[in-house]
Every structure is written in C-alpha cells, then in structure tokens.
Design an enzyme around this catalytic site. Structure first.
Site, PDB file in Angstrom:
ATOM      1  N   GLU A 125       9.069  18.341 -14.528  1.00 24.59           N
ATOM      2  CA  GLU A 125       8.404  18.126 -15.813  1.00 24.59           C
ATOM      3  C   GLU A 125       7.506  19.320 -16.127  1.00 24.59           C
ATOM      4  OE1 GLU A 125       5.357  14.852 -17.865  1.00 24.59           O
ATOM      5  OE2 GLU A 125       5.562  14.969 -15.682  1.00 24.59           O
TER       6      GLU A 125
ATOM      7  N   HIS B 263      44.564   8.068 -44.227  1.00 22.48           N
ATOM      8  CA  HIS B 263      43.794   9.307 -44.129  1.00 22.48           C
ATOM      9  C   HIS B 263      44.576  10.472 -44.742  1.00 22.48           C
ATOM     10  CE1 HIS B 263      41.244   7.139 -41.313  1.00 22.48           C
ATOM     11  NE2 HIS B 263      40.481   8.207 -41.119  1.00 22.48           N
TER      12      HIS B 263
END
Length: 434
Positions: free
Chosen positions: A327, A420
């Site tokens: 961290e 489509h």
C-alpha cells in the site's frame, strides 16, 4: 517476534512466500448478519435504520433527527482550534490542487473512414461517503474521499458517520464543512450502507459508495455492489520501507510504527542491505514503544506481522517489492528515483530520506485511500476518475457507413445474429441475410 529473513538463506523463498500468504484479518463471517440488515433496510427504510442505530449506537432518533443540522455543523466547527482548522484547510487546498490536475480530457476525431469517434467524461450524479465514528474518526479521510468527488463535479455528496451515544466528532464535521458537504447523517454500520444504496424516505439513494469501515461495513459494500458502485474493499494498513544504512534508525523505526499503530492487523516491513542497520532499527522500535501512546496496538502489529528482510544488494529488492505490492512504499535511499523506476506494484511511493509516509496521509496532495492486501498489483488509489464515467460516441454518415458497414454485416452473420447484420445491410441496400 517480527520475522527476520536473509535473502541468502536456503529457506528464504519459502519464508518470504509465507509472509505474502499470511492472513492478517480474522475470518469472522458476518455476511449472513449483514444480508439480513440490508434486506430489512430495503424493506422498512427509515424504521429499520432507526432500530439498528438504537441497538448498535445506543441512541434513539426520529426520522427528522437522522440528518445533522447546519447549526450542529457550525457548532462542532467552532469547537476546533484555529491551528487545527488552518491545518485542515491547508491540507484541503493541497489535495484539491493535486486532484484537479487529474481531470481528464474528452476525445473527439474523424478516422480515415470518415467516422466521427470519441468519448466524453461526465461525473457520477450522487456519491455516498462512509466515515467511521468513535475512536476511528479521521477528518483526513473526509478530505481524501470528498475532494476528488468535488473536483470531478459530483453534484451530491451524502456523508454518513456513526455517532455512538449521540457524540459528534467536531473535526470530522469541520472537514466536511471545508469540503462543502452539508448532507450528513448520524448513522453507521451496514444499515448506513443499505440506506445509501437503496434509499429510504429520509435518505435519497446514491450511485456510488466510498470510504472505509469495519468488517460489517466492508461486507455490506460487497453485497450492495451492482446496485451501486463502490471504491474498494480495504484491508489493514501496510508499509514497506526500503532503506540503506545511511538513515537514522530512529526515523525508520517510527515510520514503521506509523502504520502499525493503526491496527493490530497492520503490517510493517523493512528491506535493507545492512544487517547492522536492521539491528539498530529493531532496537529503536523497542525504544519508541516505551513512550508511544498507542504502543499496545503498534506493538501487537509489529510482533505479529512485522518483518525485516536483509538483501545482499538493494537491486535484489526490486522483485521483492513488486511481489509484496505494498500500500505504502518508502524509499529511504540516496537515489530513490532510480530505484522507483524499477517498481511496478505500489499504491503510493515516498521518495527519499525526508519523505515519511505520514506526510502523504495528510498534506502532500495525492490520495491516501490506497489498495491493500497486494491489490496494488491490479488497482490504484482513489482519484478523480473514480467519480467519473466515460461515454463513447460513434457518428457515421452514409459514406462512412458504406466503408465500414459491410465488415459489420459479415461479422454479425458469422455470429448468427441476423438482425444485427440486417440493421446495417438495410441502410446499405445490401441483401438481407435472413
């Protein structure tokens, strides 16, 4: 005792892997309890929130008393010293300035086929900010979570903060005022997360929830994800310091303890190429613990999760740092930037002997909400983009559709999606596929 490792030892890899795999948090399963609370809040709204607030925070409220009034915010701010308010304001200005430079640019262009393409950034409409109450009340976290949202242009930031026994934390409310937050509710726990996610008659729902909390809050954030966005699930704090023997051992020892004092489950690790310096840091830590107010917490963290790793050459630490993916990464070195160039996994880096991690917690400018538990391998600290969305756009005219459309028709039919393909083919006067 903290672990001591030497990279030259035959069992180093096994021992180092054990450090990476160690479970630092309890495995207490709160998911069922949290699920029940969330379901109750979703079903009964304010009534459920008030019931849980009475049970867990020992205060009886009415719906009208859920929200902290502007007069209460002003009164709380007035309790703070001028020195503290000035420090909060200085921190806020620096945090806002840094985050303003992260603001993204829109993209817009015409490609070689004549198609108009791009993307536009827009802020999230409403964000909920969870702020821990009681002993774990940190006004700096209000600044770090709220200011990126404000810079992003979030129109509504709603803050929740538990007030056990009805006690308000003046600094938390002062920080909220500095950030321009006036929608604050005196609730916490899983019930507060449920109220923000689902909404109640008194609290409108938000689109994303940010901010740290206990195991119940973390579990609640996991469970409401999908209904709303969340920032991250943060684990215990952690720091990795890479230091050579030219440092003051007392400085490095205190840097390690600065994260250890957060939580008995926090982790502090030192990597150095100087065994004598490592010994001196251990001695300095023992000395600091004699006077540190939170020595009990810091001592447990250091004894149970601390580690000192000695390497033959600091270059050997590159891969170790990336595997830890800390961290916070302090590089207390003569040439920290050269070392940093080899690091890929760290939430935030603090470069040089005069850059303690704590300066980043408060006033440097970059965010202190950072990925923990090795998640810096794939995620980043909180920033402006966490409060924005990008929307792409496509604009074709007849000519540009004629250039790229046939390929779309071919691919759609290859996938068996005739509608489509036909939606493009009809515009191009091509035969329908069906």
């Amino acid at each position: 005792m903290p672990v001591r490792l030497d990279s030259k030892s035959a069992d180093f890899e096994t021992a180092f892997t054990e450090i990476l795999a160690a479970q630092r948090e309890s495995d207490a399963d709160v998911n069922e309890t949290v699920a029940a609370i969330l379901a109750d809040v979703r079903a009964r709204g304010d009534a459920a929130v008030l019931d849980y607030t009475a049970r867990f925070d020992h205060q009886s409220l009415s719906p009208e008393r859920l929200r902290i009034s502007s007069n209460e915010i002003e009164a709380a701010t007035a309790q703070c010293t001028t020195e503290t308010l000035d420090a909060l304001t200085e921190a806020a200005n620096r945090i806002e300035s840094f985050h303003a430079k992260q603001f993204p640019e829109n993209l817009e262009y015409y490609d070689e086929a004549g198609v108009h393409l791009g993307l536009r950034w827009t802020p999230i409409a409403a964000v909920g900010l969870y702020v821990p109450g009681g002993l774990a009340a940190y006004p700096s976290s209000v600044l770090m979570n709220a200011l990126p949202a404000k810079v992003a242009g979030v129109a509504r930031v709603a803050m929740v903060v538990p007030t056990p026994g009805g006690v308000l934390n003046p600094l938390v409310l002062a920080a909220a005022k500095i950030c321009g937050i006036d929608e604050i509710y005196r609730i916490g726990g899983a019930q507060a997360i449920g109220a923000l996610a689902y909404g109640t008659p008194s609290i409108a729902p938000v689109d994303k929830i940010v901010g740290p909390g206990n195991a119940y809050v973390a579990a609640a954030k996991r469970q409401v994800f999908g209904t709303v966005g969340i920032d991250m699930i943060a684990g215990p704090s952690e720091i990795l310091v890479v230091a050579d023997g030219q440092n003051d051992p007392a400085w490095i020892a205190m840097d390690l303890l600065s994260q250890a004092e957060h939580d008995p489950s926090a982790q502090s690790i030192l990597i150095t190429d100087d065994a004598a310096f490592a010994d001196a840091v251990e001695v300095a830590i023992r000395g600091h613990l004699q006077t540190l107010p939170k020595a009990d917490i810091a001592g447990q963290s250091w004894e149970n999760h601390g580690a000192i790793i000695t390497v033959s050459d600091l270059k050997d630490a590159y891969s170790l740092v990336d595997r830890i993916a800390p961290e916070h990464l302090e590089l207390a070195l003569e040439y920290p930037n050269a070392f940093a160039a080899h690091i890929h996994n760290a939430g935030a880096m603090f470069l040089g002997r005069h850059t303690p991690e704590a300066v980043g917690d408060y006033v440097a400018g970059p965010n202190h909400v950072l990925p923990t538990s090795r998640s810096a391998r794939f995620s980043s600290g909180l920033g402006v983009l966490d409060f924005m969305k990008r929307t792409t756009f496509i604009q074709c005219d007849a000519e540009s559709l004629g250039r790229i459309g046939p390929a779309a028709v071919t691919l759609a039919r290859a996938e068996g999606l005739d509608a489509h393909g036909d939606s493009v083919a009809l515009r191009l006067n091509l035969p329908r596929g069906g």
